[in-house]
Motif scaffolding. Sequence first.
Motif, PDB file in Angstrom:
ATOM      1  N   ALA A 100       0.838  -1.237  -0.105  1.00 44.04           N
ATOM      2  CA  ALA A 100       0.069   0.009   0.159  1.00 44.04           C
ATOM      3  C   ALA A 100       0.785   1.061  -0.009  1.00 44.04           C
ATOM      4  O   ALA A 100       0.713   2.029  -0.743  1.00 44.04           O
ATOM      5  N   GLY A 101       1.952   1.261   0.667  1.00 48.73           N
ATOM      6  CA  GLY A 101       3.080   2.534   0.705  1.00 48.73           C
ATOM      7  C   GLY A 101       3.580   2.564  -0.489  1.00 48.73           C
ATOM      8  O   GLY A 101       3.752   3.745  -0.812  1.00 48.73           O
ATOM      9  N   ALA A 102       4.025   1.372  -1.183  1.00 47.46           N
ATOM     10  CA  ALA A 102       4.598   1.704  -2.521  1.00 47.46           C
ATOM     11  C   ALA A 102       3.607   2.120  -3.425  1.00 47.46           C
ATOM     12  O   ALA A 102       4.036   2.937  -4.334  1.00 47.46           O
ATOM     13  N   TRP A 103       2.527   1.625  -3.433  1.00 43.97           N
ATOM     14  CA  TRP A 103       1.228   2.114  -4.304  1.00 43.97           C
ATOM     15  C   TRP A 103       1.165   3.698  -4.300  1.00 43.97           C
ATOM     16  O   TRP A 103       1.093   4.505  -5.012  1.00 43.97           O
ATOM     17  N   THR A 104       0.950   4.098  -3.091  1.00 39.82           N
ATOM     18  CA  THR A 104       0.851   5.598  -2.741  1.00 39.82           C
ATOM     19  C   THR A 104       2.094   6.419  -3.212  1.00 39.82           C
ATOM     20  O   THR A 104       2.107   7.374  -3.561  1.00 39.82           O
ATOM     21  N   TRP A 105       3.206   5.752  -2.921  1.00 47.83           N
ATOM     22  CA  TRP A 105       4.540   6.452  -3.484  1.00 47.83           C
ATOM     23  C   TRP A 105       4.601   6.798  -4.750  1.00 47.83           C
ATOM     24  O   TRP A 105       5.077   7.716  -5.295  1.00 47.83           O
ATOM     25  N   SER A 106       4.135   5.862  -5.619  1.00 50.28           N
ATOM     26  CA  SER A 106       4.107   5.788  -7.002  1.00 50.28           C
ATOM     27  C   SER A 106       3.213   6.904  -7.602  1.00 50.28           C
ATOM     28  O   SER A 106       3.170   7.342  -8.613  1.00 50.28           O
ATOM     29  N   LYS A 107       2.217   7.110  -6.699  1.00 47.98           N
ATOM     30  CA  LYS A 107       1.215   8.199  -7.122  1.00 47.98           C
ATOM     31  C   LYS A 107       1.545   9.447  -6.884  1.00 47.98           C
ATOM     32  O   LYS A 107       0.573  10.405  -7.397  1.00 47.98           O
ATOM     33  N   ARG A 108       2.371   9.659  -6.075  1.00 49.21           N
ATOM     34  CA  ARG A 108       2.895  11.131  -5.700  1.00 49.21           C
ATOM     35  C   ARG A 108       3.143  11.952  -6.920  1.00 49.21           C
ATOM     36  O   ARG A 108       3.629  11.514  -7.981  1.00 49.21           O
TER      37      ARG A 108
END
Length: 116
Positions: A100-108
């Motif tokens: 979940a953290g990697a996914w949100t980091w990729s959306k920044r």
Amino acid sequence: MSSKRTGRRVGVPMDTDSETHDAVEAGVARFVDAVEAVRSRTTGQLLVAARAIVYGLPIAAAAAGVIVLGAIAAVRALDIAVPGEVWSAHLIASGVFGVAGAWTWSKRRPSEGRKP
């Protein structure tokens, strides 16, 4: 002889002309509109900001508590559901939170000052 309060001569009737009355009403309406415009540009924005702070902070604090307690409940439920030691539930939970953290980091979005 003139009155101190009104400045008009005593005994002289006031002008009751309808044109004068309409002009006074129009002037008062214009003044009221100007005051409301200034108030909406100044006080209105302050009221919105104050409401955002007053209602936003408790809502944010409650949301943070719900998220933390939800994560704790999820790990506890996972510990009950997965056979073995508690470390296996922690491993699964950390994997889920890591993804979940990697996914949100990729959306920044990159900031304006930095180049991608």
